[in-house]
Write an enzyme that holds these catalytic residues in place. Structure first.
Site, PDB file in Angstrom:
ATOM      1  N   ASP A  95      71.852  19.756  56.937  1.00 26.39           N
ATOM      2  CA  ASP A  95      72.375  21.125  57.003  1.00 26.39           C
ATOM      3  C   ASP A  95      72.810  21.539  55.600  1.00 26.39           C
ATOM      4  OD1 ASP A  95      73.250  23.539  57.943  1.00 26.39           O
ATOM      5  OD2 ASP A  95      74.981  22.762  59.035  1.00 26.39           O
ATOM      6  N   ASP A 124      67.972  26.818  56.893  1.00 25.59           N
ATOM      7  CA  ASP A 124      68.908  25.931  56.205  1.00 25.59           C
ATOM      8  C   ASP A 124      69.245  24.635  56.947  1.00 25.59           C
ATOM      9  OD1 ASP A 124      70.280  27.249  58.192  1.00 25.59           O
ATOM     10  OD2 ASP A 124      72.120  27.487  57.031  1.00 25.59           O
ATOM     11  N   GLU A 125      68.550  24.330  58.030  1.00 23.16           N
ATOM     12  CA  GLU A 125      68.838  23.070  58.712  1.00 23.16           C
ATOM     13  C   GLU A 125      67.609  22.565  59.464  1.00 23.16           C
ATOM     14  OE1 GLU A 125      71.548  23.155  62.087  1.00 23.16           O
ATOM     15  OE2 GLU A 125      71.375  25.339  62.174  1.00 23.16           O
TER      16      GLU A 125
END
Length: 365
Positions: free
Chosen positions: A12, A106-107
């Site tokens: 993350d 983003d993860e």
């Protein structure tokens, strides 16, 4: 727990949008920053850690954010830039495994039970990935490492920012028992409040409730809660996860009170939605109009067609019908159009199956 385990990493990025803006503009480093919104309009998409200290979070209004942090700096989001950075990060992931399931820009989850580096330690792989992201991209990331996606997701938030947490197989249940139930991924604010009212404050409290009790109070979700608090979550990392919906929306500079003025806005939204659908080479049957009123209440109106569409003109016609379906309750600050019931079912079926990744526990985490 079973003697067979996967090794799952959840990576993350730390305050991703805000961190990209601070990286690209050194003058913003160390300052409270909000991506999206403004002190008069809009909603915050992301906040830097400097802003989070004041209580600024994503999804709150720009007005509220400014009240919490008078020195807050607002910047417009640059999604093309975020996608560019995200591609670089995913390329790093694929150096270690092809079993990568992105959740957003983003993860992502990574299954490294069997990996391209032949490294038996998921903990060391996570450290190496985070180091490479920092050296090659310039941003920090946090990671959670454990036996399944659920525990790895929770663990990645444990030592943020720029940290990681490994929960070994024999530590899973004790780790979950100590957590506040609101920390459980998938337990939202409303469910957490309901659990509190029932005297369920921690994972330990949740574990004391029999399955029948949880099903009585939480319906079909009862079995899910019963299993996850015992570390049971068998969902595999899916590198070709099916898209369930595609949408686009706009927040207006001023509230709109007339449907006539909204039609032009719907056209630009329909054009953007068509662009996204055609880029993904998918179509859908169910079109939903999202209306956010000036008092922040939400309303959705949907219509299902007998055929699949991805053409802006058809989407616009349906959206207009939905707009005029009933009178507006108030002036409108945001409109959105999304399309569901997609035709990508067959694509998912033809994807090569993921081979089994359960192995004997002969490795360290």
């Amino acid at each position: 727990m079973s003697e067979h385990y996967r090794k799952i990493i959840h990576v993350d990025m730390d305050a991703f949008y805000a961190s990209v803006e601070q990286m690209d503009n050194p003058e913003l480093k160390g300052k409270p920053l909000a991506v999206g919104g403004s002190e008069v309009r809009g909603v915050v998409s992301a906040a830097s850690y400097e802003a989070r200290k004041y209580g600024v979070r994503s999804a709150i209004s720009g007005i509220q954010a400014k009240k919490l942090c008078p020195d807050l700096i607002f910047v417009r989001p640059r999604f093309d830039r975020y996608k560019e950075i995200s591609k670089k990060i995913r390329k790093i992931f694929h150096d270690y495994t092809d079993l990568v399931e992105p959740l957003s820009l983003d993860e992502a989850y990574l299954d490294v039970t069997e990996n391209k580096k032949g490294n038996p330690s998921a903990t060391l792989i996570a450290q190496e990935i985070r180091k490479r992201i920092f050296e090659e991209v310039g941003l920090t990331a946090s990671a959670g490492i454990s036996v399944n996606k659920f525990v790895a997701k929770i663990a990645s938030d444990y030592n943020k920012p720029n940290g990681q947490k490994t929960v070994n197989p024999d530590e899973v249940e004790a780790f979950l028992e100590k957590l506040d139930v609101k920390k459980f991924y998938g337990v939202g604010k409303v469910t957490a409040e309901k659990m509190y009212q029932l005297g369920i404050f921690t994972g330990y409290d949740l574990k004391q409730k029999p399955l029948e009790y949880l099903e009585k109070h939480f319906g079909n979700s009862g079995l899910h809660y019963y299993q996850i608090v015992r570390g049971i979550h068998n969902s595999a990392v899916k590198p070709n996860r099916k898209i369930k919906s595609v949408g686009a929306e706009r927040t207006f500079g001023e509230n709109l009170s007339s449907e006539i003025f909204m039609e032009d806005r719907l056209l630009s939204i329909a054009k953007e939605l068509e662009k996204r659908l055609q880029k993904s080479k998918i179509s859908g049957k169910t079109i939903t109009l999202k209306i956010k009123y000036s008092d922040f209440t939400l309303q959705t109106r949907s219509k299902t067609l007998p055929y699949f569409v991805n053409d802006k003109n058809i989407i616009l016609d349906v959206a207009k019908d939905l707009l005029y379906q009933e009178r507006l309750r108030n002036s409108v600050r945001l409109l959105g159009i999304s399309i569901h019931n997609l035709n990508n079912e067959e694509k998912t079926k033809t994807t090569l199956p993921q081979k089994s990744v359960s192995v004997q526990l002969k490795f360290e985490f």
